[in-house]
Design a protein around this motif. Structure first.
Motif, PDB file in Angstrom:
ATOM      1  N   GLN A  85      21.100  38.153  87.703  1.00  8.88           N
ATOM      2  CA  GLN A  85      21.683  37.747  88.759  1.00  8.88           C
ATOM      3  C   GLN A  85      22.081  36.248  88.855  1.00  8.88           C
ATOM      4  N   LYS A  86      20.950  35.646  88.994  1.00  6.06           N
ATOM      5  CA  LYS A  86      21.034  34.103  89.034  1.00  6.06           C
ATOM      6  C   LYS A  86      21.664  33.404  87.944  1.00  6.06           C
ATOM      7  N   THR A  89      25.364  33.969  88.595  1.00  6.66           N
ATOM      8  CA  THR A  89      25.959  33.081  89.545  1.00  6.66           C
ATOM      9  C   THR A  89      25.924  31.670  89.132  1.00  6.66           C
ATOM     10  N   LYS A  92      29.083  31.268  86.896  1.00  6.97           N
ATOM     11  CA  LYS A  92      30.144  31.263  87.710  1.00  6.97           C
ATOM     12  C   LYS A  92      30.475  30.217  88.509  1.00  6.97           C
TER      13      LYS A  92
END
Length: 95
Positions: A85-86, A89, A92
């Motif tokens: 997830q990191k 992120t 992104k």
């Protein structure tokens, strides 16, 4: 840089990993590491999970719902999921 290399680098902050590992090899190493931590240094494991921002309630729920699996495997999967997830992120917001 590809996601697996970034993932290896992030996980490398908590565990010693070689740079060029497949995702499955990272997973196996994390299962082994969390198994060792469960048996030998639970406070260090909790510290790693806290710093990584693994959701404690979600992890508890997963440990119950996946009780047929070894705890180290469930913990490793959730730890890797959080690290992924990191990576997403960062990707992104870095473009």
């Amino acid at each position: 840089m590809d996601d697996i290399k970034v993932l290896s680098r992030i996980i490398g902050k908590d565990f010693e990993l070689e740079e060029e590992l497949s995702e499955e090899l990272i997973r196996q190493k994390m299962i082994h590491a969390f198994s060792w931590l469960l048996d030998n240094d639970i406070s260090k494991m909790m510290n790693i999970l806290y710093r990584t921002d693994v959701d404690e309630e979600r992890l508890k729920s997963l440990l119950v719902s996946r009780s047929q699996l070894p705890s180290a495997e469930v913990i490793a999967d959730e730890y890797i999921s959080r690290q992924k997830q990191k990576v997403e992120t960062w990707k992104k917001y870095s473009t």
